[in-house]
Design a protein around this motif. Sequence first.
Motif, short mmCIF file in Angstrom:
data_model
loop_
_atom_site.label_atom_id
_atom_site.label_comp_id
_atom_site.label_asym_id
_atom_site.label_seq_id
_atom_site.Cartn_x
_atom_site.Cartn_y
_atom_site.Cartn_z
N CYS A 1 4.70 -4.57 8.71
CA CYS A 1 3.90 -3.81 7.75
C CYS A 1 2.67 -3.35 8.48
N ARG A 2 2.38 -2.07 8.42
CA ARG A 2 1.21 -1.57 9.14
C ARG A 2 0.01 -1.38 8.21
N CYS A 3 0.23 -1.48 6.90
CA CYS A 3 -0.85 -1.15 5.97
C CYS A 3 -1.68 -2.35 5.53
N THR A 4 -1.03 -3.47 5.26
CA THR A 4 -1.70 -4.53 4.50
C THR A 4 -2.34 -5.62 5.34
N GLY B 1 4.10 1.10 0.70
CA GLY B 1 5.33 0.61 0.07
C GLY B 1 6.61 0.82 0.86
N VAL C 1 5.07 2.90 9.44
CA VAL C 1 6.45 2.42 9.52
C VAL C 1 7.45 3.54 9.22
N GLN D 1 0.87 -1.18 0.00
CA GLN D 1 0.00 0.00 0.00
C GLN D 1 0.90 1.22 0.00
S1 FES Z 1 2.68 -1.20 2.80
FE1 FES Z 1 2.79 0.39 4.27
S2 FES Z 1 3.94 -0.53 5.86
FE2 FES Z 1 3.68 -2.13 4.47
#
Ligand code: FES
Lengths: 161, 754
Positions: free
Chosen positions: A136-139, A102, B213, A100
């Motif tokens: 990873c905080r997004c996926t 990246g 992150v 997301q």
């Molecule tokens: S895609 Fe955003 S932290 Fe993994």
Amino acid sequence: MRRSQVQTRLNGNDIDFLCEPRQSLLEVLRDELGFTGSKEGCNNGNCGACTVIMNGRIVNSCCVLAVETEGAEIQTIEGVAHGEKLHPLQQAFLEEAALQCGICTPGFIMSAKALLEREPNADEARIRHWLAGNLCRCTGYDKIVKAVLSAEPQLQEAKQS
Amino acid sequence: MTTVEKPVYSVIGTRPIRPDGVEKVTGKAQYGADVHLPGMIYGRILRSPHAHARIRSIDTSAAAKHPGVLAVVTHGDLPAADDRVEELGETAVNVRELSSNILASDKVLYRGHAVAAVAAASPHVAEEALAKIKVDYEVLPAVVDVRDAMREDAPLLNEARRTKSMGGQVSDRPSNIASHNQFKAGDVEAAFAEADVVVEREFTTKMVHQGYVEPQNATAAWNSDGTLTVYTSTQGAFAVRAQLSEILRHPLARIKVVPMEIGGGFGGKTVVYLDPVAAVLSKKTGRPVKLTMNRAEVFEGTGPTSGTYIKIKAAAKDGRLTAVKATLAYEAGAYPGSSVGAGAMTMLSPYDVENFEIDAYDVVVNKPKTAAYRAPGAPAAAFATESAVDELTKKLGIDPLDFRRNSASRMGTRMVNGIAFPRIGNEETLDAAINSPHYRSPIEGPNRGRGVASGYWFNAGMQSSVTAAVNSDGTINLIEGSTDIGGTRASLAMQLAETLSVPYETIRPTVADTDSVGHNDVTGGSRTTFASGLAVYEAGMDVRRQMCARAAKLWSVDPDDVVYEGGKLRCTKDSTRELTFSELAKQSARTGGPIVGKASLLARGAGGAFATHIVDVEVDPETGKTTILRYTAVQDVGTAIHPAYVEGQIQGGVVQGIGWALNEEYAYDESGRMLNSSFLDYRMPTTLDVPMIDTIVVEVPNPGHPYGVRGVGEVPIVPPLAAIANAIADATGHRFTDLPMSPRRVLEALEGLE
Ligand code: FES
Ligand code: FES
């Protein structure tokens, strides 16, 4: 502070650089050599965003001193694709929408690459175990794990041809 | 995938690769910390070691003399700020408080509060110099818990603060309670009296962090002509520009904010921390200055979301929810402005409930000023409502989803603010959950349990501006100003491709800096695919109109006789007249110059989103550890433009919710020191902590958008806290009302049961 000269191999090229003893490999890669593909999420070994492959093993480059890399063989995310040809893991991450924002992606790809080089048929449980050092905080990890699984047959095909 | 009345699309609903994808998997994408400018130097920030203290003096002379140091700044280097509230996109901020949060003025209000900054040739030298700054503090008693802060004898963060209530009343005594609001309808007491069952409970949640992150960063170049350029990681370049303009008293047009790729935000990257400091350091040194935070600074010096205390009393009669009375108190952090209002306004949205009385308190405490975090305010409030509803259904012996279905809100139901819902997909979402393979399968085995919960988020509209420049070869440059955090370049390009019936690959989207595109509000409130999508659609329609006019000119016919269909221009009066999009694009120079579609709008008609989640857990009675066995998230998304990114948003939100439910918290000692400001100790979920997250995407199109888009990103974090608590209650027989439900807490509770 006195700087030392270090000779090393980076993505297949012999290089040398000057660094202070207190500088990490991550800092030298990013700030001195301009290889900013390795990311800093924590600078203390807890997120994996800075993962590189050193002498065949994955390391958190924020926890390696640059002076320790004398004579080492280092691979970073910048050395994974061959020109315009993406590595099967990179292609799988794109196709499976495994990123997301990246920022974690270079670290995940380096970790996963080291895994699949050792265990080309790693299953979901093994992949989850191996990637537990990469945050990873997004996926929610679902699509990352699926991307690694889907890269396995591609990688073997690429090896055979 | 459940579908309700869906038109046939050619691009929408497909899963193309995102335009910025290759750069991001090869390490070439430029994030904020990757910026390197000629002559650039580095800054570091000195932060308060105390949670509450008066600054008697700051002596920077030794630091300034440290070899390699080029400048030292404190609050005195910022222009005096007005005590006034400015609307800045999603949130309103008091400029003086914002400025004092950037660099503390007379007091530090939390540990980690920025006090001074140094610019030097290297970050290490800057760090060394920080140790030479002498700050004389008069340490004051601190208060870090919301209920303690509300007590009359609590230490005051600001002696001048009075409680403001709805209707403009102001308390005569100073207080840490910044505001009190109430939402009320019907007669709760009468409804409680005649209810079949009543449940009354108190809930608490701890402060938690978004956990992006990528740490905050900013690189500023103050040029000798007085223009300022800032490269930064932000959810909204225009919001950064507005805040810089307010804090630095500098005209908007002389500030250029360049939005770099962003490594996650979740609401936290809407306010500025480093940007103004980098700017004043650059002004002082005449050099570009880069500032980046380390992880401890991110935890202690940026805005997490509130810790909360919620008391709720809920009643049911005839198998429906009939009354709710609730008190919500949210920690705002050092300055007012928690998300308690949104918590109060969303907590009952899944229900058609006639009688309610909700009191909402915004309370300052000696912790970092909170910022938005994904559906800000809603998860904690839903934790209370959805846990109480679960208990009601257990007492009544009714299936929890049937109960929710019986009480469900629908079009016309009034929200607590009195506004009636337009077409919403709550009932369809519940039906899809009830009929899901997960819910229909049994849950078996010892120490296992299943929980469900629902949630709601408004979704935002706000301002967007885009241009679509048609090139002579038929390709299109789409210039937009919405930060792309998770694939919105793709979701916007897809909507333009759909509007123009051209291939997705012919469109190149670019997120422009603030000099190069009209104002765009932040990527937040799940607004980008909806509102910037609406702008993209309008810009596409603008291109179509211009092309019809050009074709009419070429053919010497009336523009009304030209239609745009399937990527072609046709004359309705003469079937031999036809031009493709590219053929006409090639002739733009000859037919009147460049074809550029534009749209600038304030998007109305945002469609609210509902979600219902189902989770199976196993609780280890030996260790207290909860394992998530299976998770299914059902959500009405309106229309899924790019289904893979929709699923990704849902999965990401769920896993953040799992972390919030089971592990994450800001742990403090009595002096107000955070004890776990590292990723090791603030444990976010890893690959090992979660299973695959199944998604069921329900599509009830939003009538306020040409393609039916609702926002997607936020509501998935609303149900997990309660869903998991309900599952643990099912597994253990113990109802947990305090988050996180960490192994230690669970074990203590289970041992207490025996
Ligand atoms: S895609 Fe955003 S932290 Fe993994
Ligand atoms: S930056 Fe190296 S592990 Fe996080």
